[in-house]
Design an enzyme around this catalytic site. Structure first.
Site, PDB file in Angstrom:
ATOM      1  N   ARG A   1       0.704  -1.268   0.021  1.00 37.42           N
ATOM      2  CA  ARG A   1       0.092  -0.045  -0.016  1.00 37.42           C
ATOM      3  C   ARG A   1       0.897   1.329  -0.002  1.00 37.42           C
ATOM      4  O   ARG A   1       0.346   2.328  -0.587  1.00 37.42           O
ATOM      5  CB  ARG A   1      -0.957  -0.023   1.075  1.00 37.42           C
ATOM      6  CG  ARG A   1      -2.093  -0.884   0.894  1.00 37.42           C
ATOM      7  CD  ARG A   1      -2.991  -1.240   2.313  1.00 37.42           C
ATOM      8  NE  ARG A   1      -4.089  -1.908   1.895  1.00 37.42           N
ATOM      9  CZ  ARG A   1      -4.893  -2.427   2.788  1.00 37.42           C
ATOM     10  NH1 ARG A   1      -4.486  -2.569   4.131  1.00 37.42           N
ATOM     11  NH2 ARG A   1      -6.105  -3.247   2.533  1.00 37.42           N
TER      12      ARG A   1
ATOM     13  N   LYS B   1     -19.256 -17.380   0.558  1.00 39.45           N
ATOM     14  CA  LYS B   1     -20.702 -17.168   0.558  1.00 39.45           C
ATOM     15  C   LYS B   1     -21.425 -16.520  -0.650  1.00 39.45           C
ATOM     16  O   LYS B   1     -20.606 -15.575  -0.757  1.00 39.45           O
ATOM     17  CB  LYS B   1     -20.976 -16.881   1.906  1.00 39.45           C
ATOM     18  CG  LYS B   1     -20.729 -17.365   3.161  1.00 39.45           C
ATOM     19  CD  LYS B   1     -21.183 -16.713   4.483  1.00 39.45           C
ATOM     20  CE  LYS B   1     -20.489 -15.381   4.642  1.00 39.45           C
ATOM     21  NZ  LYS B   1     -20.841 -14.684   5.949  1.00 39.45           N
TER      22      LYS B   1
ATOM     23  N   GLY C   1      -9.776  -9.337  -1.294  1.00 39.52           N
ATOM     24  CA  GLY C   1      -8.601  -9.251  -0.783  1.00 39.52           C
ATOM     25  C   GLY C   1      -8.042 -10.569  -0.761  1.00 39.52           C
ATOM     26  O   GLY C   1      -6.842 -10.852  -1.001  1.00 39.52           O
TER      27      GLY C   1
ATOM     28  N   GLY D   1     -12.806  -4.188   0.076  1.00 37.44           N
ATOM     29  CA  GLY D   1     -14.396  -3.653   0.248  1.00 37.44           C
ATOM     30  C   GLY D   1     -14.607  -2.628  -1.006  1.00 37.44           C
ATOM     31  O   GLY D   1     -15.806  -2.869  -1.499  1.00 37.44           O
TER      32      GLY D   1
HETATM   33  P1  ADP Z   1     -12.272 -12.129  -1.744  1.00 41.55           P
HETATM   34  O1  ADP Z   1     -11.703 -11.625  -0.444  1.00 41.55           O
HETATM   35  O2  ADP Z   1     -11.295 -12.355  -2.930  1.00 41.55           O
HETATM   36  O3  ADP Z   1     -13.661 -11.331  -2.088  1.00 41.55           O
HETATM   37  P2  ADP Z   1     -13.977 -14.041  -0.385  1.00 41.55           P
HETATM   38  O4  ADP Z   1     -13.560 -13.440   0.790  1.00 41.55           O
HETATM   39  O5  ADP Z   1     -15.348 -13.804  -0.694  1.00 41.55           O
HETATM   40  O6  ADP Z   1     -12.976 -13.668  -1.404  1.00 41.55           O
HETATM   41  O7  ADP Z   1     -13.513 -15.471  -0.159  1.00 41.55           O
HETATM   42  C1  ADP Z   1     -12.566 -16.406   0.212  1.00 41.55           C
HETATM   43  C2  ADP Z   1     -12.542 -17.314   1.107  1.00 41.55           C
HETATM   44  O8  ADP Z   1     -13.431 -18.167   0.682  1.00 41.55           O
HETATM   45  C3  ADP Z   1     -11.102 -18.091   1.308  1.00 41.55           C
HETATM   46  O9  ADP Z   1     -10.852 -17.864   2.685  1.00 41.55           O
HETATM   47  C4  ADP Z   1     -11.629 -19.600   1.014  1.00 41.55           C
HETATM   48  O10 ADP Z   1     -11.152 -20.407   1.984  1.00 41.55           O
HETATM   49  C5  ADP Z   1     -13.184 -19.554   0.988  1.00 41.55           C
HETATM   50  N1  ADP Z   1     -13.772 -20.618   0.209  1.00 41.55           N
HETATM   51  C6  ADP Z   1     -13.693 -20.954  -1.064  1.00 41.55           C
HETATM   52  N2  ADP Z   1     -14.075 -22.086  -1.270  1.00 41.55           N
HETATM   53  C7  ADP Z   1     -14.588 -22.620  -0.397  1.00 41.55           C
HETATM   54  C8  ADP Z   1     -15.414 -23.792  -0.122  1.00 41.55           C
HETATM   55  N3  ADP Z   1     -15.534 -24.619  -0.960  1.00 41.55           N
HETATM   56  N4  ADP Z   1     -15.781 -24.148   1.233  1.00 41.55           N
HETATM   57  C9  ADP Z   1     -15.655 -22.755   2.332  1.00 41.55           C
HETATM   58  N5  ADP Z   1     -14.728 -21.774   2.004  1.00 41.55           N
HETATM   59  C10 ADP Z   1     -14.300 -21.412   0.732  1.00 41.55           C
HETATM   60 MG    MG Z   2     -12.375 -11.881   1.778  1.00 34.57          MG
END
Ligand code: ADP
Ligand code: MG
Length: 397
Positions: free
Chosen positions: A37, A198, A354, A377
């Site tokens: 950053r 989710k 992230g 975010g």
């Molecule tokens: P980002 O930060 O890129 O937006 P998210 O925070 O939405 O991504 O999701 C990241 C998390 O999703 C990771 O910690 C990963 O472990 C989890 N994840 C991915 N696939 C699964 C799964 N099949 N079951 C549970 N958690 C999962």
């Molecule tokens: Mg995340």
């Protein structure tokens, strides 16, 4: 881009009040563990110094909850910045108090002063107009360059713009140009690759992107809510039972818009969340009880790689598996590799989120992507099509 940037304004004999995002991760002893950053803000800071402006920096760090707490001091960040720009960075002992006033007063052109953590004052997050005015007194022009915080209407990200002309720095300019262009005027086929834990975290992103993309690829934990909505057995896989109707309506919407929506063909299952759990690979409509889906399987890796091979624009948000555990990281690795090929073939790849960014960094593929958004975010809200308060306040061209 329709917002004014630092290139549209003259900074000679001016004080530039710059909001940067120096919210850097630190270890227990306060050592900086990742200074991305700080490096991301260098183009703007160096440009302003070349123009011989006085540069006054503001940032938050962590969550000191409106109280002075030296654990969250910007001292390490100021020191690191000083090394990068090769000149002293004077850290004020407070945000808008006597020390800050004296430091700014004593500045010569080409000097850099950093105010202490703006969140030491409770009025920052409250976007208090008086506090914004007190910050604004330190500058003649407000430069917004903290993309990671533009989705928050705080005094240092939005409030100050009520009192000063406000323009974007280079980091914000880059984020808006690359992501904005990809969303508004994409080279096609335009593919969105959405994963993560989710579906509830990604509703806004799916709803916005469904109007823009040609293909929507689903992976990660959210797949299982869709599978359940299709009437499939998902074993112990992560489920948001209250989002089944939503999953159905998103699938219907994709169909109505002519957007192809792809789901994993096969799944890597585990017994529990650990790197030495027993694993099993099955087709995604044959998930047995007592097993949990943690990654996309080999057939899906191949299928998604082929889909991505034809893409000209790809936006990726959310890992397709639990990439933190090596045994469930192959899917996410395959997607990252496929995305590097898109760039090699002249396409554009954008990573927002992230964890997705961390996955790509961890794999050493970061410099093979077109753009990795520096805002977690903020990039999510941008992909959702929301108005970001810290962008809205900037002067129009
Ligand atoms: P980002 O930060 O890129 O937006 P998210 O925070 O939405 O991504 O999701 C990241 C998390 O999703 C990771 O910690 C990963 O472990 C989890 N994840 C991915 N696939 C699964 C799964 N099949 N079951 C549970 N958690 C999962
Ligand atoms: Mg995340």
């Amino acid at each position: 881009m329709n917002k004014k940037t630092i290139e549209d304004i003259c900074f000679c004999s001016k004080r530039a009040l710059v909001r940067v995002d120096f919210n850097i991760p630190q270890d227990e002893e306060g050592n900086i563990t990742d200074d991305t950053r700080i490096r991301a803000a260098l183009p703007t800071i160096n440009y302003l110094l070349e123009k011989n402006a006085k540069v006054i920096l503001m940032s938050h760090l962590g969550r000191p909850k409106g109280k002075v707490n030296m654990k969250y001091s910007l001292k390490p960040a100021a020191e690191r910045l000083s090394q990068y720009i090769g000149k002293p960075v004077t850290l004020a002992e407070d945000v808008v108090g006597e020390s800050a006033k004296a430091c700014v007063e004593a500045m010569n052109f080409g000097d850099v002063v950093m105010l202490e953590n703006v969140r030491f004052d409770p009025r920052e997050e409250a976007n208090d107009p008086e506090f914004a005015k007190e910050l604004a007194q330190f500058g003649d022009i407000f430069v917004s360059d903290a993309f990671g915080t533009v989705h928050r209407a705080h005094a240092s990200t939005a409030g100050v713009a009520q009192y000063l002309p406000a323009v974007a720095g280079f980091l914000i300019k880059k984020e808006l140009e690359i992501m904005g262009n990809a969303l508004e005027n994409p080279a096609r086929p335009f593919v969105a690759m959405l994963g993560g834990k989710k579906v509830s975290d990604k509703i806004g992103v799916i709803e916005n992107l469904i109007n823009k993309v040609d293909i929507l690829i689903i992976g990660g934990g959210m797949s299982y809510t869709f599978f359940k909505a299709m009437g499939r057995n998902i074993g112990n896989s992560i489920l948001e039972a209250d989002k089944l109707d939503l999953a159905k309506s998103l699938m219907a919407k994709a169909e109505e818009k002519g957007v192809k929506m792809y789901f994993p063909l096969d799944i890597v299952l585990g017994k529990d969340y650990s790197n030495d759990t027993e694993t099993l690979i099955v087709d995604s409509d044959k998930i047995p009880d007592d097993w949990e889906g943690f990654d996309i399987g080999p057939k899906t890796r191949e299928f998604y790689t082929n889909v991505l091979a034809d893409a000209k624009t790809v936006v990726w948000n959310g890992p397709v598996g639990v990439f933190e555990l090596p045994i469930f990281s192959n899917g996410t690795k395959a997607i990252a590799m496929a995305m590097t090929k898109v760039v090699e073939n002249g396409g554009i790849t954008i990573i927002g989120g992230g964890d997705s960014a961390a996955a790509v960094e961890q794999m050493g593929l970061a410099d093979k992507m077109t753009h990795i958004s520096t805002g977690g975010g903020a990039s999510l809200e941008f992909l959702e099509g929301k108005t970001l308060p810290g962008i809205a306040v900037l002067a129009d061209k």
